[in-house]
Design an enzyme around this catalytic site. Structure first.
Site, mmCIF file in Angstrom:
data_model
loop_
_atom_site.group_PDB
_atom_site.id
_atom_site.type_symbol
_atom_site.label_atom_id
_atom_site.label_comp_id
_atom_site.label_asym_id
_atom_site.label_seq_id
_atom_site.Cartn_x
_atom_site.Cartn_y
_atom_site.Cartn_z
ATOM 1 N N ASP A 6 -2.884 2.472 -6.082
ATOM 2 C CA ASP A 6 -1.838 2.541 -5.060
ATOM 3 C C ASP A 6 -1.728 1.321 -4.169
ATOM 4 O O ASP A 6 -1.004 1.342 -3.170
ATOM 5 C CB ASP A 6 -2.048 3.778 -4.189
ATOM 6 N N GLU A 7 -2.423 0.236 -4.485
ATOM 7 C CA GLU A 7 -2.312 -0.944 -3.628
ATOM 8 C C GLU A 7 -2.599 -2.221 -4.406
ATOM 9 O O GLU A 7 -3.318 -2.220 -5.400
ATOM 10 C CB GLU A 7 -3.226 -0.843 -2.405
ATOM 11 N N ASP A 43 0.854 -1.185 0.000
ATOM 12 C CA ASP A 43 0.000 0.000 0.000
ATOM 13 C C ASP A 43 0.890 1.235 0.000
ATOM 14 O O ASP A 43 1.677 1.459 0.931
ATOM 15 C CB ASP A 43 -0.890 -0.020 1.242
#
Length: 362
Positions: free
Chosen positions: A106-107, A12
């Site tokens: 983003d993860e 993350d």
């Protein structure tokens, strides 16, 4: 023969959008930054850790954010830049495993059980991935390491920012028992409140309920809660996980009641969605229109068409017809949105869809 214990990493990025802005503009470093629009009707899309110290969070109205943090600096979002950085990050993931399940820009979950990189442990693999991300992008990432996706996701939040945390197989059940249910990934405020009303505050309280009790209270989700209360999550990392919808929404500068202005907003959002369809080649059958009223109540209207939406004009027409079902507006409208779902891949298209899409569908 027992299957090997999975080695799952949840990566993350730390305050991703805001961190990209601080990276690219040195004058923003160390300052409270919000990605979004600071106008009276704007909302925060993302906040730096300096801003989060003042309680600024995503989805917070801009006026509230500025009240809580008068020195807050707003920067407009640059999604094309965030997508490009995300592509760099996912290319790094691919150096370590083929089993990558993106959750957002983003993860992602990574299954490193096969140990393609030849690194001794999943813990060291996570450290190597984070080091490569920092080297390649100048950004920090946090990671959670565990034997299933649920626990890896929980673990990644334990040492933020720029840290990592592991939950070993023999630690999973005790970790969950001690955790407040409101912090469980996938348990939202409404479900947490329902659990609290039953006297369920922690994982241990949840574990005390039988499978039958959980199913009676929470339906199909009861079996899921029964498993995670014991640290059990059998879901595999799914690299073919497909996006199920595409949507766009806008908040008006003032609450609107004029039908023409409301329809114009809907058409603009439909155009945004169609631009994504053109870029990706995806087509869907279900059109949904969202309305947020001046009192913050939400209304949605949906229609599933007989075939795939083939043109911008068809998406516009379907969206306008749906918004017309709530007009004339009984009160001001502050936000409208359009979402397209019910996607089909080429292999799922019927003959008419293939004919309408033309040679590119072959």
């Amino acid at each position: 023969m027992n299957a090997p214990i999975r080695k799952i990493i949840h990566v993350d990025m730390d305050a991703f959008y805001a961190s990209v802005e601080q990276r690219d503009d040195p004058s923003l470093r160390g300052r409270p930054v919000a990605v979004g629009h600071g106008a009276r009707r704007g909302v925060v899309a993302a906040a730096s850790y300096e801003a989060r110290a003042f309680g600024v969070r995503s989805a917070l109205p801009s006026v509230t954010a500025l009240r809580q943090c008068p020195d807050l600096v707003f920067v407009p979002p640059r999604f094309e830049v965030y997508r490009a950085v995300s592509a760099q990050i996912h290319a790094i993931f691919a150096e370590f495993t083929d089993l990558i399940e993106p959750l957002a820009l983003d993860e992602a979950y990574l299954d490193v059980t096969a140990n393609r990189a030849g690194i001794e442990t999943a813990w060291l693999t996570a450290k190597a991935i984070r080091a490569r991300i920092l080297e390649e992008t100048g950004l920090t990432a946090s990671a959670g390491v565990s034997y299933n996706k649920f626990l890896a996701k929980l673990a990644s939040g334990q040492r933020k920012p720029n840290g990592q945390f592991a939950i070993q197989p023999h630690e999973g059940e005790a970790f969950v028992e001690a955790l407040p249910v409101a912090k469980f990934h996938g348990v939202g405020p409404a479900t947490a409140a329902k659990m609290h009303a039953l006297g369920v505050q922690t994982g241990a309280d949840l574990k005390a309920l039988s499978l039958g009790e959980l199913q009676a209270r929470f339906g199909k989700s009861g079996g899921w809660y029964f498993g995670i209360a014991r640290g059990v999550d059998e879901r595999a990392v799914n690299p073919s996980r497909e996006r199920k919808s595409s949507g766009s929404e806008t908040t008006f500068d003032t609450d609107l009641t004029d039908p023409d202005r409301i329809k114009a907003g809907i058409v603009e959002m439909a155009d945004d969605v169609w631009a994504w369809c053109e870029k990706t080649g995806r087509r869907g059958r279900t059109v949904t229109v969202k309305v947020k009223w001046a009192d913050f109540q939400n209304t949605t209207r949906s229609r599933t068409l007989g075939g795939l939406v083939q043109t911008r004009e068809q998406l516009q027409a379907a969206s306008v017809a749906l918004i017309e079902s709530v007009l004339p507006a009984p009160k001001g409208i502050r936000l409208v949105g359009v979402t397209l779902s019910g996607f089909a891949g080429v292999g799922e298209m019927d003959a008419q869809d293939r004919l309408l899409l033309g040679p590119q569908a072959a």
